[in-house]
Design a protein around this motif. Structure first.
Motif, short mmCIF file in Angstrom:
data_model
loop_
_atom_site.label_atom_id
_atom_site.label_comp_id
_atom_site.label_asym_id
_atom_site.label_seq_id
_atom_site.Cartn_x
_atom_site.Cartn_y
_atom_site.Cartn_z
N HIS A 1 -158.08 33.30 -3.87
CA HIS A 1 -157.61 33.29 -5.26
C HIS A 1 -156.99 34.65 -5.60
N HIS B 1 -159.65 32.56 -15.51
CA HIS B 1 -159.13 32.18 -14.20
C HIS B 1 -157.84 31.37 -14.34
N GLY B 2 -156.73 31.96 -13.85
CA GLY B 2 -155.44 31.26 -13.88
C GLY B 2 -154.54 31.69 -15.01
N HIS C 1 -155.49 36.98 -8.82
CA HIS C 1 -155.41 37.14 -10.28
C HIS C 1 -153.98 37.49 -10.72
N HIS D 1 -163.92 36.23 -17.19
CA HIS D 1 -162.62 36.21 -16.51
C HIS D 1 -161.89 34.91 -16.84
CU CU Z 1 -159.18 34.42 -11.41
#
Ligand code: CU
Ligand code: C2O
Ligand code: CU
Length: 520
Positions: free
Chosen positions: A448, A107-108, A450, A105
């Motif tokens: 968080h 992330h960000g 996505h 993944h």
């Molecule tokens: Cu993420």
């Protein structure tokens, strides 16, 4: 000397290992050479625009005389820093050489759901994943890690995590320190607990699914209490809280200012001078420190968070890493205005989505800790070895939950995550306002989302602190406080590859505190 700098002079890496119930390392004994801070290798796309990397098993010596089985990307533990540029199209070829399925993944990263590497994009053991990424967002320090449901926590503990750094033209023109590992220093902060046989402790018991992973050995870039020899001058520290659950209250041992210049999704409008900053699991901050005098200092974690997170060595200031800025002169400077941020609209959209984090087994997890005397000890402010021993035994010896009990321990909006359930839909391209809260427990949940970078409109009912007011992909909530975020999803995410919204305490994520949503 302040109290903290005195403590730091006294606490050595050996002492914090001793506090972890482990024999002090001869390598860390007084006067012996300290381990050097490892700097992750940078990898860039080749002439064909491809980056290839793999995950595999390995071994590493974290503790004297004991070998720990690990996972890593292109190495035994953690991974390289993938270096990408805005406007670039890159093909990533990932090979899974692990004995189990995983995902990667980003992330960000603001990319379509099908490329996101979430739980729906499993890569079988021995399998490959080829994905084309169009990088279209400002310079930022992001990261990548597994997102396989429900074993993300275990895979990250073993070592799967790496940095993903985006550069852009605006940032390259700034006078920022930019020599990797010399005055531009990545610092991945994590905590681990080791079993007597030297293997990583990890167990999904009632304590883990409620309190999260409680480590007692801090690692920076995979090493206990390393030392970084850096340029003499302004330093840019790229901090990642890569811990499964732990939040950190960070400061410099000599109280020098931390100038925060960037948050999760990019640089801030102006540096924010802080003496202490809080980092929650998954968050990144870019912090500049003045190392022009050449005087060394430690980055220190002060006691912070729930009582269980204040067990030794985290019951006192813990030095995480020594920065010794005594190399050649650095050329970087503190920029006055690192980036331009869009102004928040005066007319905010109505709240279109609520996300409530639920803990269904909160009481079951808290009662044994209270019975062991943890709350009492925390309130007294004094350590009690008998209580510490009882709580440690709960953390380590309490039996693993059945898979069914694990997967139903936590939830979002009243129900645990279920792979393949439709979830909700967000409108693509629109400015959206979401409200995040928790269902009555007292825990801190770093939430968080996505597929986007957002702005925090209100942080548990308050105006966010300046260093948390820029681009973020994690918003913490705690103790009944309600947070609001302003977000926009530029890309689609279909029902076969939805985005995730979840608590970044990985033991919560793996026990149901995650929701999936589509963007159309
Ligand atoms: Cu993420
Ligand atoms: Cu860093 Cu959904 O994860
Ligand atoms: Cu949580």
């Amino acid at each position: 000397m302040t109290d903290i700098s005195r403590r730091c002079a006294l606490i050595t890496g050996a002492a914090s290992l001793a506090a972890a119930g482990l024999p002090p390392s001869p390598a860390l004994a007084a006067g012996a050479a300290r381990p050097a801070l490892p700097i992750p290798a940078e990898i860039r796309a080749d002439a064909q625009g491809t980056i290839a990397f793999s995950a595999s098993t390995g071994t590493r010596r974290f503790l004297p005389g004991r070998t720990t089985a690990t996972y890593g990307y292109n190495g035994a533990f953690l991974g390289p820093a993938l270096r990408l540029r805005r406007g670039q199209v890159v093909t990533v070829e990932f090979t899974n050489r692990l004995p189990e399925p995983t995902t990667v993944h980003w992330h960000g990263l603001i990319i379509p759901g099908k490329d996101d590497g979430g739980p729906h994009q499993a890569v079988a053991s021995g399998g490959r994943w080829r994905v084309r990424l169009l990088i279209d967002q400002q310079a930022a320090t992001l990261w990548f890690h597994p997102h396989f449901y429900p074993t993300t926590a275990a895979q990250v503990i073993k070592g799967l995590a790496g940095l993903l750094i985006i550069d852009d033209d605006d940032t390259i023109r700034l006078p920022l320190p930019s020599r990797w590992g010399i005055d531009d220093i990545p610092l991945i902060i994590q905590d681990r607990r080791f079993r007597r046989d030297g293997q990583f402790f990890e167990r999904m018991n009632i304590i883990a699914v409620t309190s999260g992973y409680v480590g007692n050995v801090p690692l920076v870039n995979g090493v206990p209490y390393p030392e970084a020899r850096t340029a003499r001058g302004w330093l840019r520290l790229r901090l990642l809280d890569g811990s499964n659950a732990r939040s950190y209250l960070l400061k410099a041992s000599d109280d020098r200012s931390l100038y925060v210049i960037g948050s999760d999704g990019g640089l801030l409008e102006s540096p924010v001078e802080m003496k202490q900053i809080v980092m929650n699991a998954g968050e990144r901050f870019e912090v500049m420190v003045d190392g022009r005098s050449g005087t060394p200092f430690d980055l220190v974690a002060l006691p912070f968070g729930a009582p269980i997170m204040r067990l030794p060595p985290f019951d006192a200031p813990v030095p995480l890493v020594t920065i010794r800025p005594d190399g050649a002169d650095g050329a970087g400077q503190l920029p006055t205005s690192p980036a331009q941020l869009p102004r928040l609209p005066a007319d905010l959209p109505a709240v279109s989505q609520e996300l409530v984090m639920n803990m269904f087994r909160d009481q079951a997890g808290m009662m044994p800790l209270m019975k062991a005397g943890l709350t009492e000890m925390a309130n007294s402010g004094r350590g009690n070895p008998a209580v510490i021993a009882r709580v440690t035994s709960l953390i380590e010896d309490d039996p693993e939950l059945s898979r069914a009990a694990q997967l139903s321990a936590n939830g979002v909006n009243g129900k645990p995550f279920a792979l393949g359930e439709p979830g909700f839909t967000a409108q693509r391209g629109e400015m959206l306002r979401w409200r995040i809260s928790e269902g009555g427990d007292q825990m801190l949940h770093p939430v968080h989302i996505h597929g986007c970078q957002f702005r925090i409109l209100s942080d548990r009912g308050q105006t966010p602190e300046a260093y948390r007011a820029g681009w973020k992909d994690i918003a913490p909530i705690s103790a009944g406080g309600v947070s609001e975020i302003l977000l926009r999803f530029p890309h689609p995410a279909g029902p076969d590859a939805p985005y995730m919204a979840h608590c970044h305490i990985l033991e919560h994520e793996d026990s149901g505190m995650m929701a999936q949503f589509t963007v159309a």
